[in-house]
Design an enzyme around this catalytic site. Structure first.
Site, mmCIF file in Angstrom:
data_model
loop_
_atom_site.group_PDB
_atom_site.id
_atom_site.type_symbol
_atom_site.label_atom_id
_atom_site.label_comp_id
_atom_site.label_asym_id
_atom_site.label_seq_id
_atom_site.Cartn_x
_atom_site.Cartn_y
_atom_site.Cartn_z
ATOM 1 N N ARG A 1 -1.969 1.609 0.037
ATOM 2 C CA ARG A 1 -0.598 2.071 -0.179
ATOM 3 C C ARG A 1 -0.628 3.566 -0.491
ATOM 4 O O ARG A 1 -1.604 4.081 -1.043
ATOM 5 C CB ARG A 1 0.045 1.330 -1.361
ATOM 6 C CG ARG A 1 0.418 -0.109 -1.071
ATOM 7 C CD ARG A 1 1.656 -0.225 -0.177
ATOM 8 N NE ARG A 1 2.074 -1.609 0.020
ATOM 9 C CZ ARG A 1 1.805 -2.332 1.120
ATOM 10 N NH1 ARG A 1 1.111 -1.804 2.116
ATOM 11 N NH2 ARG A 1 2.237 -3.574 1.224
ATOM 12 N N HIS B 199 2.037 3.549 9.127
ATOM 13 C CA HIS B 199 1.957 2.209 8.519
ATOM 14 C C HIS B 199 1.853 1.126 9.607
ATOM 15 O O HIS B 199 2.610 0.152 9.606
ATOM 16 C CB HIS B 199 3.173 1.937 7.607
ATOM 17 C CG HIS B 199 2.911 0.886 6.555
ATOM 18 N ND1 HIS B 199 3.412 0.956 5.285
ATOM 19 C CD2 HIS B 199 2.182 -0.266 6.588
ATOM 20 C CE1 HIS B 199 3.016 -0.104 4.589
ATOM 21 N NE2 HIS B 199 2.266 -0.863 5.375
HETATM 22 P P1 NAP Z 1 -6.042 -9.415 -1.290
HETATM 23 O O1 NAP Z 1 -6.633 -10.510 -0.476
HETATM 24 O O2 NAP Z 1 -5.165 -9.773 -2.438
HETATM 25 O O3 NAP Z 1 -7.253 -8.494 -1.791
HETATM 26 C C1 NAP Z 1 -7.098 -7.483 -2.728
HETATM 27 C C2 NAP Z 1 -8.491 -7.013 -3.130
HETATM 28 O O4 NAP Z 1 -8.375 -5.921 -4.045
HETATM 29 C C3 NAP Z 1 -9.299 -8.108 -3.848
HETATM 30 O O5 NAP Z 1 -10.651 -8.056 -3.473
HETATM 31 C C4 NAP Z 1 -9.154 -7.704 -5.313
HETATM 32 O O6 NAP Z 1 -10.202 -8.162 -6.147
HETATM 33 C C5 NAP Z 1 -9.174 -6.203 -5.195
HETATM 34 N N1 NAP Z 1 -8.602 -5.576 -6.385
HETATM 35 C C6 NAP Z 1 -7.344 -5.639 -6.869
HETATM 36 N N2 NAP Z 1 -7.229 -4.949 -8.019
HETATM 37 C C7 NAP Z 1 -8.452 -4.427 -8.267
HETATM 38 C C8 NAP Z 1 -8.995 -3.643 -9.319
HETATM 39 N N3 NAP Z 1 -8.241 -3.244 -10.355
HETATM 40 N N4 NAP Z 1 -10.305 -3.313 -9.259
HETATM 41 C C9 NAP Z 1 -11.089 -3.715 -8.240
HETATM 42 N N5 NAP Z 1 -10.640 -4.475 -7.199
HETATM 43 C C10 NAP Z 1 -9.334 -4.821 -7.226
HETATM 44 O O7 NAP Z 1 -5.179 -8.441 -0.384
HETATM 45 P P2 NAP Z 1 -5.341 -8.115 1.197
HETATM 46 O O8 NAP Z 1 -4.601 -9.120 2.000
HETATM 47 O O9 NAP Z 1 -6.770 -7.906 1.495
HETATM 48 O O10 NAP Z 1 -4.495 -6.764 1.290
HETATM 49 C C11 NAP Z 1 -4.897 -5.633 0.531
HETATM 50 C C12 NAP Z 1 -3.826 -4.555 0.560
HETATM 51 O O11 NAP Z 1 -3.783 -3.946 1.856
HETATM 52 C C13 NAP Z 1 -2.386 -5.026 0.366
HETATM 53 O O12 NAP Z 1 -2.082 -5.246 -0.997
HETATM 54 C C14 NAP Z 1 -1.591 -3.874 0.935
HETATM 55 O O13 NAP Z 1 -1.412 -2.893 -0.061
HETATM 56 C C15 NAP Z 1 -2.527 -3.304 2.015
HETATM 57 N N6 NAP Z 1 -2.028 -3.581 3.373
HETATM 58 C C16 NAP Z 1 -1.743 -2.517 4.190
HETATM 59 C C17 NAP Z 1 -1.294 -2.738 5.487
HETATM 60 C C18 NAP Z 1 -1.057 -1.606 6.439
HETATM 61 O O14 NAP Z 1 -0.558 -1.841 7.546
HETATM 62 N N7 NAP Z 1 -1.429 -0.393 6.093
HETATM 63 C C19 NAP Z 1 -1.091 -4.064 5.943
HETATM 64 C C20 NAP Z 1 -1.389 -5.104 5.089
HETATM 65 C C21 NAP Z 1 -1.855 -4.863 3.795
HETATM 66 P P3 NAP Z 1 -10.465 -9.750 -6.362
HETATM 67 O O15 NAP Z 1 -11.040 -10.222 -5.039
HETATM 68 O O16 NAP Z 1 -11.446 -9.820 -7.455
HETATM 69 O O17 NAP Z 1 -9.131 -10.359 -6.675
#
Ligand code: NAP
Length: 320
Positions: free
Chosen positions: A235, A283
């Site tokens: 983000r 995005h």
């Molecule tokens: P997810 O499955 O919820 O994974 C989030 C990861 O971040 C997990 O490994 C989590 O750790 C880690 N995390 C969260 N807080 C943390 C912290 N304080 N310290 C260390 N690690 C931390 O989410 P996802 O589906 O992979 O998506 C991730 C993000 O990508 C979304 O939230 C969104 O912001 C972004 N995104 C962007 C696009 C785009 O088009 N640019 C599209 C989709 C998503 P744990 O495994 O231990 O919980």
């Protein structure tokens, strides 16, 4: 979650007519009733108490608080920061994020494309056109660069596996310990430090939370090996923009690929538009795919109707 006989759904996509989304969901769940906002307000004549589920991307703040019988807020995206940032969000209502394998594939393509653009110095060859001559001694060795992925969730793990399969040494950072074959996953402040100090390229795939906001800052850039590459697909709120510009100016960072911004779309006149070392994209790293996403939403609705737990429920305390 208590079972529902015939849920009524409110569908909202900011600045976009939601008819295609409603039709898409109804294709898989024909007997639901679905409505959308009119000029960012509930349509005239709609009883707010009739809405059971909201499926949304950037719902106007305060709107969910008007729906007294809301059972679930379903994000149209993988992130839920657009829901949690509403100060009047009804705290008792469950929130789910979109989990769709199509997104992980799309994100992986984008991450690999940007890492290869940087690693294979494709911009340098474009620049050669002006000189009409090529550089000499061009060698690309994936073993010579290390990639750190911040966020080892659904998307981070998919990208990490693909980069590792291409021969890059990859490390990952997550909140909780996890084991991913062939990839060292570290945790905590020490883990972040260890990854950043040894990663020529840092990829941010974190959710935006109070803990991760502004994480891509001067301190982190200074720890990276000089001449590094930043890819932010998390983000815009992860990046301290002035710090990034300074790191590019000093050469501490060689380039940055940015898919997300503090203000979207990126405002006209913003310095990122014309910066030669910044590669902006709008995005689109992992766009939401209507056919597969609406099928996932219909499955969520089916589960809520049956009193089952839907996929992708998030923990508001953690913020993701
Ligand atoms: P997810 O499955 O919820 O994974 C989030 C990861 O971040 C997990 O490994 C989590 O750790 C880690 N995390 C969260 N807080 C943390 C912290 N304080 N310290 C260390 N690690 C931390 O989410 P996802 O589906 O992979 O998506 C991730 C993000 O990508 C979304 O939230 C969104 O912001 C972004 N995104 C962007 C696009 C785009 O088009 N640019 C599209 C989709 C998503 P744990 O495994 O231990 O919980």
């Amino acid at each position: 979650m208590p079972a529902l006989s015939a849920p009524k759904i409110l569908v909202h996509v900011r600045n976009t007519d939601a008819t295609d989304w409603i039709d898409g969901i109804k294709r898989w769940a024909p007997d639901i009733e679905a409505v959308q906002l009119a000029d960012d307000r509930l349509p005239d004549g709609l009883d707010p108490a009739s809405i059971d589920i909201s499926v949304c991307w950037r719902m106007p703040h305060g709107l969910h608080a008007q729906l007294p019988n809301l059972k679930l807020i379903q994000s149209m995206a993988a992130g839920v920061d657009h829901i949690l940032s509403d100060p009047r969000r009804p705290a008792e209502v469950a929130i789910a994020r979109l989990v769709d394998p199509w997104m992980a594939r799309s994100m992986t393509h984008h991450v690999v494309s940007q890492i290869l653009r940087w690693h294979r110095t494709l911009d340098r060859f474009d620049a050669c056109k002006a000189e009409e001559s090529w550089p000499t001694n061009v060698i690309f060795d994936p073993d010579a660069v290390s990639i750190g992925i911040l966020g080892m969730g659904v998307l981070g793990q998919a990208a990490a596996r693909a980069l590792s399969a291409l021969g890059f040494p990859v490390k990952g950072w997550s909140r909780s310990p996890k084991s991913v074959e062939g990839i060292d996953v570290l945790n905590g402040a020490d883990g972040l430090d260890g990854i950043v100090r040894t990663s020529n390229a840092v990829v941010c795939l974190l959710p935006l939370t109070t803990e991760t906001a502004d994480i891509l800052n001067a301190d982190l850039f200074a720890k990276m090996p000089s001449g590094g590459f930043l890819l932010n697909v998390g983000r815009g709120g992860h990046v301290v923009e002035a710090d990034l510009l300074a790191a590019l100016e000093s050469g501490q960072l060689e380039a940055a690929s940015l898919d997300v911004f503090r203000t979207e779309p990126l405002p006209k006149g913003h310095p990122f538009w014309r910066h030669p070392k910044i590669w902006p994209t709008p995005h689109i790293a992992s766009e939401i795919n209507l056919p597969t996403a609406t099928r996932a939403f219909a499955e969520t609705i089916r589960r809520v109707r049956a009193g089952e737990v839907p996929d992708g429920l998030i923990d508001p305390e953690k913020g993701y």
